[in-house]
Scaffold this motif. Structure first.
Motif, mmCIF file in Angstrom:
data_model
loop_
_atom_site.group_PDB
_atom_site.id
_atom_site.type_symbol
_atom_site.label_atom_id
_atom_site.label_comp_id
_atom_site.label_asym_id
_atom_site.label_seq_id
_atom_site.Cartn_x
_atom_site.Cartn_y
_atom_site.Cartn_z
ATOM 1 N N CYS A 252 41.598 -12.569 -23.611
ATOM 2 C CA CYS A 252 42.858 -12.038 -24.123
ATOM 3 C C CYS A 252 43.419 -11.063 -23.088
ATOM 4 N N LEU B 212 38.768 -15.069 -26.669
ATOM 5 C CA LEU B 212 39.566 -15.742 -27.689
ATOM 6 C C LEU B 212 38.772 -16.802 -28.441
ATOM 7 N N GLY C 115 37.940 -15.891 -31.822
ATOM 8 C CA GLY C 115 39.067 -15.746 -32.731
ATOM 9 C C GLY C 115 39.255 -16.941 -33.645
ATOM 10 N N CYS D 69 43.618 -13.546 -31.390
ATOM 11 C CA CYS D 69 42.560 -12.691 -30.861
ATOM 12 C C CYS D 69 41.864 -11.955 -32.006
#
Length: 114
Positions: free
Chosen positions: A56, A63, A66, A76
């Motif tokens: 990110c 990420l 995420g 994120c």
């Protein structure tokens, strides 16, 4: 989508079925490519398979830890910054965009272009 250079292609999967088995729908996965220092975040959505930088640009979180949403964005896990999987753009322009990498489905497999 940019042209693929055969010398810079990396085969990810032998088929769509293999990709579907390895990549759960909407769940980002971290991918390390030999010779590359930074990881890539690989995601399969209803619109296809996408590859973006795993870092990110806001504060550097992975990420692949995420989530994704229905807008084809990777989110994120730290501060919920959202990035388009199509072009890497952060949805509210609060930080730099992500680098994207073309993924191409060919008869003999699925390839990542670096």
């Amino acid at each position: 989508m940019p042209e693929f250079s055969p010398t810079r292609q990396h085969k990810l999967f032998d088929s769509i079925a293999a990709a579907e088995q390895s990549l759960p729908l909407g769940k980002p996965q971290k991918l390390w490519v030999t010779g590359r220092a930074e990881a890539i975040c690989l995601v399969r959505t209803r619109k296809g398979i996408f590859a973006v930088s795993d870092v990110c640009p806001h504060l550097g979180e992975s990420l692949s830890k995420g989530t994704t949403n229905y807008l084809n964005e990777v989110v994120c896990p730290w501060h919920s910054y959202r990035f388009s999987l199509l072009n890497g753009q952060e949805c509210t322009n609060r930080t730099s965009n992500l680098k994207t990498f073309p993924v191409k489905v060919q008869p003999d497999g699925i390839y990542l272009q670096l």
